[in-house]
Design an enzyme around this catalytic site. Sequence first.
Site, PDB file in Angstrom:
ATOM      1  N   ASN A  13       0.878  -1.170   0.000  1.00 61.97           N
ATOM      2  CA  ASN A  13       0.000   0.000   0.000  1.00 61.97           C
ATOM      3  C   ASN A  13       0.915   1.219   0.000  1.00 61.97           C
ATOM      4  OD1 ASN A  13      -1.757   2.081   0.463  1.00 61.97           O
ATOM      5  ND2 ASN A  13      -2.427   1.390   2.486  1.00 61.97           N
ATOM      6  N   TRP A  14       1.054   1.814  -1.170  1.00 57.51           N
ATOM      7  CA  TRP A  14       1.991   2.935  -1.301  1.00 57.51           C
ATOM      8  C   TRP A  14       1.461   4.194  -0.634  1.00 57.51           C
ATOM      9  CZ3 TRP A  14       4.252   3.077  -7.012  1.00 57.51           C
ATOM     10  CH2 TRP A  14       4.888   1.854  -7.274  1.00 57.51           C
ATOM     11  N   LYS A  15       0.187   4.195  -0.265  1.00 59.29           N
ATOM     12  CA  LYS A  15      -0.450   5.382   0.326  1.00 59.29           C
ATOM     13  C   LYS A  15      -0.207   6.601  -0.599  1.00 59.29           C
ATOM     14  CE  LYS A  15      -0.195   3.112   4.732  1.00 59.29           C
ATOM     15  NZ  LYS A  15      -0.083   3.179   6.185  1.00 59.29           N
ATOM     16  N   HIS A  98      -9.512   1.100   4.632  1.00 58.26           N
ATOM     17  CA  HIS A  98      -8.254   1.313   5.356  1.00 58.26           C
ATOM     18  C   HIS A  98      -8.485   2.241   6.539  1.00 58.26           C
ATOM     19  CE1 HIS A  98      -4.169   2.466   6.319  1.00 58.26           C
ATOM     20  NE2 HIS A  98      -3.804   1.351   5.723  1.00 58.26           N
ATOM     21  N   GLU A 100      -6.828   4.609   7.681  1.00 58.95           N
ATOM     22  CA  GLU A 100      -6.578   6.036   7.424  1.00 58.95           C
ATOM     23  C   GLU A 100      -7.803   6.685   6.786  1.00 58.95           C
ATOM     24  OE1 GLU A 100      -2.869   5.453   5.398  1.00 58.95           O
ATOM     25  OE2 GLU A 100      -1.965   4.871   7.311  1.00 58.95           O
ATOM     26  N   GLU A 170      -5.436  -5.029  10.323  1.00 58.78           N
ATOM     27  CA  GLU A 170      -4.441  -3.984  10.567  1.00 58.78           C
ATOM     28  C   GLU A 170      -4.770  -3.261  11.867  1.00 58.78           C
ATOM     29  OE1 GLU A 170      -2.308  -2.701   6.727  1.00 58.78           O
ATOM     30  OE2 GLU A 170      -4.041  -1.423   6.955  1.00 58.78           O
ATOM     31  N   GLY A 176       2.399   2.335  10.792  1.00 59.79           N
ATOM     32  CA  GLY A 176       3.346   3.442  10.648  1.00 59.79           C
ATOM     33  C   GLY A 176       4.007   3.850  11.954  1.00 59.79           C
ATOM     34  N   SER A 216       3.356  -2.108  10.281  1.00 60.27           N
ATOM     35  CA  SER A 216       4.805  -2.156  10.528  1.00 60.27           C
ATOM     36  C   SER A 216       5.409  -3.519  10.198  1.00 60.27           C
ATOM     37  CB  SER A 216       5.131  -1.746  11.976  1.00 60.27           C
ATOM     38  OG  SER A 216       4.701  -0.412  12.209  1.00 60.27           O
ATOM     39  N   GLY A 237       2.889  -1.099   4.252  1.00 62.64           N
ATOM     40  CA  GLY A 237       2.951   0.330   3.965  1.00 62.64           C
ATOM     41  C   GLY A 237       4.387   0.751   3.689  1.00 62.64           C
ATOM     42  N   GLY A 238       5.044   1.294   4.701  1.00 59.40           N
ATOM     43  CA  GLY A 238       6.389   1.863   4.553  1.00 59.40           C
ATOM     44  C   GLY A 238       7.370   0.979   3.795  1.00 59.40           C
TER      45      GLY A 238
HETATM   46  P1  13P Z   1       2.989   0.417   7.681  1.00 56.40           P
HETATM   47  O1  13P Z   1       3.544  -0.874   7.085  1.00 56.40           O
HETATM   48  O2  13P Z   1       3.719   1.621   7.188  1.00 56.40           O
HETATM   49  O3  13P Z   1       2.863   0.333   9.159  1.00 56.40           O
HETATM   50  O4  13P Z   1       1.511   0.569   7.085  1.00 56.40           O
HETATM   51  C1  13P Z   1       0.649  -0.500   7.162  1.00 56.40           C
HETATM   52  C2  13P Z   1      -0.561  -0.181   6.385  1.00 56.40           C
HETATM   53  O5  13P Z   1      -1.336   0.681   6.751  1.00 56.40           O
HETATM   54  C3  13P Z   1      -0.783  -0.919   5.135  1.00 56.40           C
HETATM   55  O6  13P Z   1      -2.054  -0.670   4.640  1.00 56.40           O
END
Ligand code: 13P
Length: 255
Positions: A13-15, A98, A100, A170, A176, A216, A237-238
């Site tokens: 997930n590149w956000k 998600h 977020e 999640e 994050g 994470s 994510g990251g």
């Molecule tokens: P991180 O891997 O950056 O914690 O993000 C997880 C995430 O929200 C994937 O959708």
Amino acid sequence: MDKNSRRAVIAGNWKMNKTRPEAKALLAELIPLVKEAGCQVVACVPFTDLETALEAARGSNIAIGAQNCHWEKSGAFTGEISAEMLREMGVEYVIIGHSERRQYFGETDATVQKRVRAALDAGLTVILCVGELLEQREAGITREIVGMQTRVALGGVSREELSRIVLAYEPVWAIGTGRTATAQQAGEVNHYIRTVVEELYGAEAAAALTIQYGGSMNAKNAAELLDQPDVDGGLIGGASLKPQDFAAIVAAASR
Ligand code: 13P
């Protein structure tokens, strides 16, 4: 059906990251690193990167996904993108619900349900996110929250359609933050989600469902998390922005 017969899915997930040239470069670096993957690899990119990503990933084993879609086919919804628009481009996956989006953009269980419906109708595969806040975990209501999110989101989804759903657990406190759920915590909640799905669709359908962990997850902790019997992949994510790290997670999920 046990874990080995379920489809493992590692999705990035590149956000809100990467311009088109950056997206092209990231995928060009990633493609050779994951070409032998023994799992499904997905990159969920910003809307503006979709066409570039589809072009860059053509002929590779990386499927392209979006990070949201609207529930109507078209209409007066300024700033929104429909599932049909995504499907017409060749997009295969879409993340829905998600945390977020729930936290910052007013997403609710009810709107998640509508988006899931639209995505399935358009022929997309849904990565459906559920997860509790820190205060909910501390209050001991993780199961209630995650169970309710799962039940509402799947309202109206048929057993046949469940094959185009990937669940992603999640925990919001792990996203994050560098604070990963322990493998045991991830395994427990993923197992609980499977029991909820079993109540709704029966044992066979529940056993076949891919349930990811996200929060994470990185090159170091992936193997331990993915070793849990009910953790069938990851939503990253990251670490998905770093090709070597993402490829290491893909390797850990490959079988
Ligand atoms: P991180 O891997 O950056 O914690 O993000 C997880 C995430 O929200 C994937 O959708």
